[in-house]
Structures are given as structure tokens and as C-alpha cells.
Design a protein around this motif. Structure first.
Motif, PDB file in Angstrom:
ATOM      1  N   VAL A   1       0.905  -1.081   0.063  1.00  0.00           N
ATOM      2  CA  VAL A   1       0.141   0.093   0.014  1.00  0.00           C
ATOM      3  C   VAL A   1       0.973   1.167  -0.063  1.00  0.00           C
ATOM      4  O   VAL A   1       0.631   2.265  -0.773  1.00  0.00           O
ATOM      5  CB  VAL A   1      -0.989  -0.099   1.148  1.00  0.00           C
ATOM      6  CG1 VAL A   1      -1.772   1.356   1.297  1.00  0.00           C
ATOM      7  CG2 VAL A   1      -1.993  -1.293   1.037  1.00  0.00           C
ATOM      8  N   LEU A   2       1.766   1.337   0.884  1.00  0.00           N
ATOM      9  CA  LEU A   2       2.552   2.606   0.921  1.00  0.00           C
ATOM     10  C   LEU A   2       3.526   2.878  -0.287  1.00  0.00           C
ATOM     11  O   LEU A   2       3.434   3.894  -0.899  1.00  0.00           O
ATOM     12  CB  LEU A   2       3.669   2.443   1.988  1.00  0.00           C
ATOM     13  CG  LEU A   2       4.516   3.577   2.563  1.00  0.00           C
ATOM     14  CD1 LEU A   2       3.262   4.647   2.954  1.00  0.00           C
ATOM     15  CD2 LEU A   2       5.226   3.430   3.716  1.00  0.00           C
ATOM     16  N   PRO A   3       4.112   1.992  -1.023  1.00  0.00           N
ATOM     17  CA  PRO A   3       4.865   2.168  -2.223  1.00  0.00           C
ATOM     18  C   PRO A   3       3.786   2.699  -3.301  1.00  0.00           C
ATOM     19  O   PRO A   3       3.866   3.707  -4.047  1.00  0.00           O
ATOM     20  CB  PRO A   3       5.377   0.998  -2.706  1.00  0.00           C
ATOM     21  CG  PRO A   3       5.566   0.236  -1.327  1.00  0.00           C
ATOM     22  CD  PRO A   3       4.761   0.555  -0.408  1.00  0.00           C
ATOM     23  N   ALA A   4       2.516   1.824  -3.479  1.00  0.00           N
ATOM     24  CA  ALA A   4       1.569   2.390  -4.375  1.00  0.00           C
ATOM     25  C   ALA A   4       0.897   3.749  -4.246  1.00  0.00           C
ATOM     26  O   ALA A   4       0.698   4.609  -4.928  1.00  0.00           O
ATOM     27  CB  ALA A   4       0.254   1.394  -4.195  1.00  0.00           C
ATOM     28  N   ALA A   5       0.792   4.244  -2.781  1.00  0.00           N
ATOM     29  CA  ALA A   5       0.476   5.362  -2.449  1.00  0.00           C
ATOM     30  C   ALA A   5       1.241   6.441  -2.780  1.00  0.00           C
ATOM     31  O   ALA A   5       1.162   7.655  -3.363  1.00  0.00           O
ATOM     32  CB  ALA A   5      -0.075   5.663  -0.740  1.00  0.00           C
TER      33      ALA A   5
ATOM     34  N   ALA B   1       1.363   6.811  -6.546  1.00  0.00           N
ATOM     35  CA  ALA B   1       0.021   7.482  -6.900  1.00  0.00           C
ATOM     36  C   ALA B   1       0.204   9.173  -6.651  1.00  0.00           C
ATOM     37  O   ALA B   1      -0.102   9.892  -7.250  1.00  0.00           O
ATOM     38  CB  ALA B   1      -1.140   6.921  -6.212  1.00  0.00           C
ATOM     39  N   LYS B   2       0.970   9.466  -5.492  1.00  0.00           N
ATOM     40  CA  LYS B   2       1.084  10.885  -4.867  1.00  0.00           C
ATOM     41  C   LYS B   2       2.139  11.407  -6.343  1.00  0.00           C
ATOM     42  O   LYS B   2       1.722  12.463  -6.619  1.00  0.00           O
ATOM     43  CB  LYS B   2       1.850  10.700  -3.788  1.00  0.00           C
ATOM     44  CG  LYS B   2       2.095  12.145  -3.174  1.00  0.00           C
ATOM     45  CD  LYS B   2       2.675  12.336  -1.843  1.00  0.00           C
ATOM     46  CE  LYS B   2       3.226  13.866  -1.451  1.00  0.00           C
ATOM     47  NZ  LYS B   2       3.722  13.494   0.127  1.00  0.00           N
ATOM     48  N   SER B   3       3.024  10.719  -6.503  1.00  0.00           N
ATOM     49  CA  SER B   3       3.796  11.302  -7.615  1.00  0.00           C
ATOM     50  C   SER B   3       2.974  11.550  -8.800  1.00  0.00           C
ATOM     51  O   SER B   3       3.249  12.536  -9.737  1.00  0.00           O
ATOM     52  CB  SER B   3       5.050  10.489  -7.729  1.00  0.00           C
ATOM     53  OG  SER B   3       4.783   9.164  -8.152  1.00  0.00           O
ATOM     54  N   THR B   4       2.521  10.363  -9.345  1.00  0.00           N
ATOM     55  CA  THR B   4       1.692  10.462 -10.471  1.00  0.00           C
ATOM     56  C   THR B   4       0.537  11.604 -10.281  1.00  0.00           C
ATOM     57  O   THR B   4       0.310  12.334 -11.437  1.00  0.00           O
ATOM     58  CB  THR B   4       0.920   8.958 -10.629  1.00  0.00           C
ATOM     59  OG1 THR B   4       1.992   8.062 -10.732  1.00  0.00           O
ATOM     60  CG2 THR B   4       0.188   9.017 -11.862  1.00  0.00           C
TER      61      THR B   4
END
Length: 188
Positions: A63-67, A70-73
Motif C-alpha cells: 500500500v505505501l509504495p502504491a500510495a 500515486a502521489k507522484s503520479t
């Protein structure tokens, strides 16, 4: 209304039996509550010792890497959206407002000329048309995405309907096989 001695004894036995049953039920409920409390305590221990670390690991690993991605995206898309607004939307709005003001100016000039009695000049002012932006043709990126999502949804719906109504011979059991036949000799 008087009861016979026999009925009184039966009612007393029935009452005593009901009281014994009630006491037994209370004892069973007390044991069940104690067992449930112990199970709740053990579940809390298991959650704290086994599940919480696994959930924490899963959160940190997935979850943390995906978040963060997503934040950078999202930052990238926000920057892209800002550029789009600055380069496309604001000029389009400015063009539309400028065209509207130009039309208003020509209408005022035509009215002023007509009021002054110069009808030829008023006609020329009304004949002037501001240049408009060329119309766009074809769907944009949002339209293409919407069409794609619609096609995917339709295919999914058709697949679900096909799965629902397809014939599986193994799933059906004939009524004759399910119940044994009844002979007339056993019915009598």
C-alpha cells in the motif's frame, strides 16, 4: 375450581422439572459466556501477535509504495492539468470573451450610426463578423476513454449473461433420478 390431589402432584412435578431445566439452562449460559470471553481474549492475542504484524508488513510492502507512486503520479497529472488549463482553457475563454465583446462593439457602432442617420455605415457594421476559432472534429481523449470503458462494461455484462444462461448438463439432476418410484403394493 379445585384440583385433585393427583393433578396437584403432577403440576408440582412439572413445576420442579421446569425449575430444574431453568437452572440447567442458566448454568449452560454461564459456561457459554465464560467460553466466549476466553475465545475473545485468545482472538485478541492472535490478532495482536499474528495478524497485526502481517497487516503492517502488507501495508508497508504494497500500500505505501502504491500510495507514494500515486502521489507522484497525481502530482504529474496535476501539473499536466495546470499546463492544459493555462495553454488551452484560458486562451479559449479569452477568445470567447473577446469575440462577444467585439460583437457588442459592432452592434453599438451600428446602433450609433443608425441613430445618427448614416444607415449605410450601420449596415456595414452589422455585416462585419468577427473571426471565430475553427470547430473541433472527432472525440477527444475523454471521449475515447469513455467509449473504451463502455465497451469493456458491455463485454463484461454479456459474459455474465452467457455464464448465467449456458447449459451445463452436469449441474442438472432429473426429477426421476432424485426420487425412487413408489409401487402400488407398498402404498397399501
Amino acid at each position: 375450581m379445585s384440583l385433585t390431589r393427583k393433578r396437584k402432584k403432577e403440576l408440582t412435578r412439572l413445576r420442579n422439572g421446569a425449575e430444574d431445566l431453568w437452572a440447567q439452562q442458566q448454568e449452560v449460559l454461564a459456561n457459554a459466556n465464560a467460553l466466549a470471553a476466553e475465545a475473545r481474549k485468545q482472538a485478541a492475542y492472535y490478532t495482536r501477535e499474528e495478524l497485526a504484524p502481517r497487516v503492517r508488513e502488507g501495508y508497508e510492502q504494497y500500500v505505501l509504495p502504491a500510495a507514494q507512486t500515486a502521489k507522484s503520479t497525481a502530482g504529474h497529472y496535476a501539473d499536466q492539468a495546470r499546463r492544459r488549463v493555462v495553454s488551452d482553457v484560458i486562451p479559449a475563454v479569452g477568445t470567447a470573451v473577446g469575440t462577444a465583446l467585439s460583437v457588442v462593439d459592432h452592434a453599438r457602432a451600428a446602433r450609433a450610426a443608425a441613430f445618427a442617420g448614416d444607415f449605410k455605415k450601420a449596415g456595414k457594421e452589422l455585416a462585419k463578423k468577427p473571426k471565430a476559432a475553427p470547430p473541433k472534429s472527432g472525440p477527444g481523449a475523454g471521449g475515447v476513454i469513455a467509449i473504451g470503458l463502455g465497451v469493456i462494461a458491455a463485454v463484461g455484462l454479456l459474459y455474465a449473461v452467457w455464464q448465467t444462461f449456458r447449459a451445463d448438463d452436469e449441474l442438472w439432476v432429473a426429477d426421476e433420478e432424485a426420487t425412487p418410484p413408489v409401487s402400488d403394493s407398498t402404498a397399501l
